[in-house]
Design a protein around this motif. Structure first.
Motif, PDB file in Angstrom:
ATOM      1  N   LEU A  35     -11.256 -10.114  -0.224  1.00  7.81           N
ATOM      2  CA  LEU A  35     -10.914  -8.719  -0.537  1.00  7.81           C
ATOM      3  C   LEU A  35      -9.424  -8.554  -0.828  1.00  7.81           C
ATOM      4  O   LEU A  35      -9.035  -7.626  -1.540  1.00  7.81           O
ATOM      5  N   SER A  36      -8.589  -9.450  -0.307  1.00 11.77           N
ATOM      6  CA  SER A  36      -7.165  -9.421  -0.653  1.00 11.77           C
ATOM      7  C   SER A  36      -6.962  -9.790  -2.123  1.00 11.77           C
ATOM      8  O   SER A  36      -6.055  -9.273  -2.787  1.00 11.77           O
ATOM      9  N   ILE A  37      -7.803 -10.673  -2.626  1.00 11.45           N
ATOM     10  CA  ILE A  37      -7.750 -11.017  -4.053  1.00 11.45           C
ATOM     11  C   ILE A  37      -8.117  -9.795  -4.896  1.00 11.45           C
ATOM     12  O   ILE A  37      -7.454  -9.480  -5.895  1.00 11.45           O
ATOM     13  N   VAL A  38      -9.180  -9.082  -4.471  1.00 15.12           N
ATOM     14  CA  VAL A  38      -9.566  -7.838  -5.163  1.00 15.12           C
ATOM     15  C   VAL A  38      -8.433  -6.827  -5.106  1.00 15.12           C
ATOM     16  O   VAL A  38      -8.111  -6.161  -6.102  1.00 15.12           O
ATOM     17  N   ILE A  45      -8.109  -1.219  -5.285  1.00 19.24           N
ATOM     18  CA  ILE A  45      -7.186  -1.144  -4.143  1.00 19.24           C
ATOM     19  C   ILE A  45      -7.879  -0.532  -2.929  1.00 19.24           C
ATOM     20  O   ILE A  45      -7.748  -1.024  -1.802  1.00 19.24           O
ATOM     21  N   ALA A  46      -8.631   0.555  -3.149  1.00 23.39           N
ATOM     22  CA  ALA A  46      -9.344   1.210  -2.048  1.00 23.39           C
ATOM     23  C   ALA A  46     -10.355   0.259  -1.420  1.00 23.39           C
ATOM     24  O   ALA A  46     -10.486   0.186  -0.191  1.00 23.39           O
ATOM     25  N   LEU A  47     -11.048  -0.496  -2.264  1.00 21.09           N
ATOM     26  CA  LEU A  47     -12.016  -1.464  -1.752  1.00 21.09           C
ATOM     27  C   LEU A  47     -11.320  -2.580  -0.978  1.00 21.09           C
ATOM     28  O   LEU A  47     -11.775  -2.996   0.092  1.00 21.09           O
ATOM     29  N   GLY A  48     -10.181  -3.037  -1.505  1.00 18.05           N
ATOM     30  CA  GLY A  48      -9.456  -4.126  -0.860  1.00 18.05           C
ATOM     31  C   GLY A  48      -8.782  -3.722   0.434  1.00 18.05           C
ATOM     32  O   GLY A  48      -9.006  -4.324   1.486  1.00 18.05           O
ATOM     33  N   THR A  49      -7.957  -2.674   0.372  1.00 17.29           N
ATOM     34  CA  THR A  49      -7.212  -2.267   1.574  1.00 17.29           C
ATOM     35  C   THR A  49      -8.145  -1.755   2.657  1.00 17.29           C
ATOM     36  O   THR A  49      -7.949  -2.022   3.837  1.00 17.29           O
ATOM     37  N   GLY A  50      -9.178  -1.012   2.252  1.00 20.39           N
ATOM     38  CA  GLY A  50     -10.143  -0.516   3.241  1.00 20.39           C
ATOM     39  C   GLY A  50     -10.978  -1.630   3.827  1.00 20.39           C
ATOM     40  O   GLY A  50     -11.249  -1.652   5.033  1.00 20.39           O
ATOM     41  N   GLY A  51     -11.380  -2.582   2.969  1.00 18.22           N
ATOM     42  CA  GLY A  51     -12.236  -3.668   3.427  1.00 18.22           C
ATOM     43  C   GLY A  51     -11.582  -4.581   4.437  1.00 18.22           C
ATOM     44  O   GLY A  51     -12.242  -5.084   5.359  1.00 18.22           O
ATOM     45  N   ILE A  52     -10.262  -4.784   4.301  1.00 18.03           N
ATOM     46  CA  ILE A  52      -9.586  -5.699   5.234  1.00 18.03           C
ATOM     47  C   ILE A  52      -9.038  -4.981   6.462  1.00 18.03           C
ATOM     48  O   ILE A  52      -8.662  -5.641   7.442  1.00 18.03           O
ATOM     49  N   LYS A  53      -8.986  -3.652   6.433  1.00 20.90           N
ATOM     50  CA  LYS A  53      -8.424  -2.901   7.564  1.00 20.90           C
ATOM     51  C   LYS A  53      -9.069  -3.256   8.903  1.00 20.90           C
ATOM     52  O   LYS A  53      -8.365  -3.534   9.879  1.00 20.90           O
ATOM     53  N   TYR A  96       0.817  -1.217   0.000  1.00 21.72           N
ATOM     54  CA  TYR A  96       0.000   0.000   0.000  1.00 21.72           C
ATOM     55  C   TYR A  96       0.851   1.267   0.000  1.00 21.72           C
ATOM     56  O   TYR A  96       0.690   2.143  -0.850  1.00 21.72           O
ATOM     57  N   TYR A  97       1.773   1.353   0.960  1.00 20.98           N
ATOM     58  CA  TYR A  97       2.574   2.573   1.066  1.00 20.98           C
ATOM     59  C   TYR A  97       3.580   2.698  -0.073  1.00 20.98           C
ATOM     60  O   TYR A  97       3.940   3.810  -0.458  1.00 20.98           O
ATOM     61  N   PHE A 133      -8.597   9.301  -3.199  1.00 18.79           N
ATOM     62  CA  PHE A 133      -8.234   7.888  -3.053  1.00 18.79           C
ATOM     63  C   PHE A 133      -7.961   7.539  -1.595  1.00 18.79           C
ATOM     64  O   PHE A 133      -8.456   6.536  -1.073  1.00 18.79           O
ATOM     65  N   VAL A 134      -7.196   8.377  -0.911  1.00 18.28           N
ATOM     66  CA  VAL A 134      -6.854   8.104   0.497  1.00 18.28           C
ATOM     67  C   VAL A 134      -8.115   8.122   1.366  1.00 18.28           C
ATOM     68  O   VAL A 134      -8.301   7.259   2.236  1.00 18.28           O
ATOM     69  N   ALA A 135      -8.996   9.106   1.109  1.00 15.81           N
ATOM     70  CA  ALA A 135     -10.238   9.181   1.883  1.00 15.81           C
ATOM     71  C   ALA A 135     -11.084   7.929   1.669  1.00 15.81           C
ATOM     72  O   ALA A 135     -11.664   7.386   2.616  1.00 15.81           O
ATOM     73  N   LEU A 136     -11.141   7.459   0.425  1.00 14.58           N
ATOM     74  CA  LEU A 136     -11.920   6.257   0.106  1.00 14.58           C
ATOM     75  C   LEU A 136     -11.358   5.032   0.822  1.00 14.58           C
ATOM     76  O   LEU A 136     -12.107   4.153   1.268  1.00 14.58           O
ATOM     77  N   CYS A 137     -10.046   4.986   0.958  1.00 12.47           N
ATOM     78  CA  CYS A 137      -9.402   3.862   1.656  1.00 12.47           C
ATOM     79  C   CYS A 137      -9.810   3.790   3.121  1.00 12.47           C
ATOM     80  O   CYS A 137      -9.765   2.713   3.732  1.00 12.47           O
TER      81      CYS A 137
END
Length: 585
Positions: free
Chosen positions: A89-92, A134-142, A32-33, A61-65
């Protein structure tokens, strides 16, 4: 049977499963970073967007994450469970990183082989699709990963669970540190088939590869995980329960209705007492979250205001992740044990309050540094203009201001003559270390503690929901930056730093007062009470039916007895009347 054995495996008192989770988090944060480190440069120099558009899309993008964690929490708690949510969501997420890497291949649409893409729409469409995934994946698993890690510990491993959150946070910053160093180096390389360009495909490709590794590592530990099953659409149930309580309270707002101990108790008429108790616990923590966005308002300006401040100085280094790697073990191994030995009750909420105050002091340090960078010229009439010059550490200058100098009509920089007496040492970014040190200290005390606190105070079926609420404070904090900066319109940067510091100190005081009145709860203990027979709906029904039957039987006996007495009374009256008649005769 083999799966049960795997779950019991421990290393140094910790479940073996958490090491898979920590490695997964390290790789995911690197991904991500690393991608984010060169994202604005990709917008600016590959897609050829101007600064304003590049900045806007970046922050969107960052806000969506940090908004999508709510979706991830709903899916995890009500449908798939934490494990499956993280995997899917990691697959996404991985697909998004791959799409981003493909979008950066300039040869993809370079039909005339001149090194310039001929169809930029394709690259824009691919990059926007990749960022959305990426926003859906990283945000979803957070909200799921940290809570899932906490699930691996048993009740007697409270100390290990507390340390886990520190290790977890350490892995985040280790991944962040390495990625922010390595990815820009990869971008600086040149690659291409028809022409050599800055290698954005490599800069995005390596984070994509790390995301693949993260997914494989996480799935590898599947047999060792403790997986809690989802317990229905809990978010919908919570919303319905709160809505009914508010509606029912409004309907019974007259003073003739007796008050209830808590406003959520108005939902007892329709919803199970266990759910009402769990909602109370969640709302109590969410109420404490209200002041927290202000911390992130200051914290996230490290990537904007502080970066701009650094451009007026010399040097190039990354300090925050390095300080994190140092401060986390120092806090856990030295500071906290020392405080405990002093018999001070340094509760999680007290730690968070201190963290907010330290972050405010970091902005005071930034303001003091900014004052050293700026030089303001003021005349006897009180008029002033800002004169900026990079002085350099150890330098000596004489500024010659002509007597005919008119502030209103002159440009400070053109009118003022600077005479160098002693050559300067260049002002290095190292002078920002004090403010970064303070901010990092505040982050460690505030953020690590906040993760632990959110988990410990959450009901068993709503842990991901509170994690999502915690992450939502980050999104709100970023929005506050834009609102306050636009509304204030301060002419001096140091004044803006002081404004933000003052706001955080004010919020810190408010949070301290709220924390003072907060009562820590043990969700497991509260939930266990409702597992007792008196809280079992079936048992309650049986008990209620029994009471009703006893009441009916008692009523029948009373009615029957009353009838007998009535008949006896009538017979007695008849006999008395006959005797009276006989006496008269």
């Amino acid at each position: 049977m083999e799966a049960e054995k795997n779950k019991d495996v421990e290393v140094c008192g910790y479940p073996l499963s958490i090491f898979f989770i920590v490695v997964n988090e390290f790789c995911e944060r690197f991904s991500y970073y690393g991608m984010r480190a060169v994202l604005v440069l990709y917008f600016r120099y590959f897609l050829k967007w101007d600064d304003d558009l590049a900045t806007s899309i970046y922050h969107t993008f960052v806000a969506l994450c940090y908004l999508t964690p709510i979706l991830g929490a709903i899916v995890a708690d009500s449908w798939l469970g934490k494990f499956k949510t993280i995997v899917y969501l990691s697959i996404v997420y991985t697909l998004g990183q791959v799409v981003m890497a493909v979008s950066a291949i300039h040869d993809l649409t370079d039909t005339d082989m001149d090194g310039v893409p001929n169809n930029m729409v394709v690259h824009v469409a691919l990059s926007m699709t990749g960022l959305l995934l990426i926003a859906l994946g990283t945000g979803g698993i957070k909200p799921c990963v940290a809570a899932f890690g906490g699930d691996q510990f048993e009740d007697h491993q409270e100390k290990q669970r507390s340390t886990f959150f520190s290790i977890f946070y350490l892995s985040i910053n280790a991944g962040s540190l390495l990625s922010t160093i390595i990815t820009p180096i990869l971008r600086a390389q040149e690659c291409g088939i028809h022409s050599q360009q800055k290698c954005y495909p490599l800069a995005f490709g390596v984070p994509a590869a790390l995301m693949v590794v993260a997914l494989i590592v996480f799935i590898s530990g599947s047999s060792m995980y403790t997986k809690t099953a989802p317990k229905g659409n809990i978010m919908l149930e919570v919303c319905k329960c709160i809505g009914f309580a508010i509606h029912n309270r409004f309907r019974h707002r007259s003073k003739k209705f007796p008050k209830r101990e808590h406003w959520m108790d108005w939902a007892d008429e329709k919803y199970d007492k266990l759910l009402v108790a769990q909602v109370k616990m969640v709302l109590k923590v969410l109420f404490l979250y209200i002041p927290l966005p202000m911390f992130w308002t200051l914290f996230d300006q490290q990537g904007s205001r502080w970066t701009l401040q650094a451009t007026t100085m010399d040097g190039d280094f990354t300090v925050n992740p390095i300080l994190i790697l140092i401060m986390v073990p120092v806090m856990d191994s030295v500071i906290y044990p020392l405080i405990k030995k002093c018999h001070l009750n340094f509760t999680p909420l007290k730690r968070m309050t201190v963290g907010m105050f330290v972050a405010a002091m970091a902005f005071v340090a930034a303001a003091l540094l900014q004052l050293q960078i700026d030089f303001r010229i003021t005349n006897t009439g009180g008029q002033s203009c800002l004169y900026n010059k990079q002085m350099g550490f150890g330098s000596s200058f004489t500024f010659v201001i002509p007597s005919t100098f008119d502030i209103q009509s002159s440009n400070c920089k053109q009118a003022i003559q600077a005479v160098e007496d002693i050559k300067p040492n260049t002002i290095h970014m190292g002078w920002q270390i004090p403010q970064y040190f303070l901010m990092t200290s505040g982050e460690v005390v505030f953020s690590v503690t906040g993760l632990e606190f959110s988990y410990s105070q959450a009901p068993s079926n709503m842990k991901s929901v509170l994690q999502a609420g915690w992450l939502l404070t980050v999104a709100v904090g970023n929005i506050i930056v834009l609102i306050v900066a636009e509304a204030a319109q301060l002419p001096d940067q140091w004044a803006e730093y002081i404004l933000f510091a003052s706001l955080l100190v004010l919020v810190c005081i408010i949070f301290g007062i709220m924390s003072y009145f907060y009562t820590y709860t043990d969700p497991a203990e509260i939930e266990a009470r409702f597992a007792l027979p008196e809280y079992d709906p079936e048992e309650k029904k049986k008990k209620k039916d029994s009471i009703v039957m006893e009441w009916k039987d008692s009523l029948k006996r009373k009615v029957s007895g009353s009838r007998k007495r009535s008949n006896s009374s009538k017979g007695s009256d008849k006999q008395d009347n006959d005797e009276l008649k006989q006496s008269r005769m």
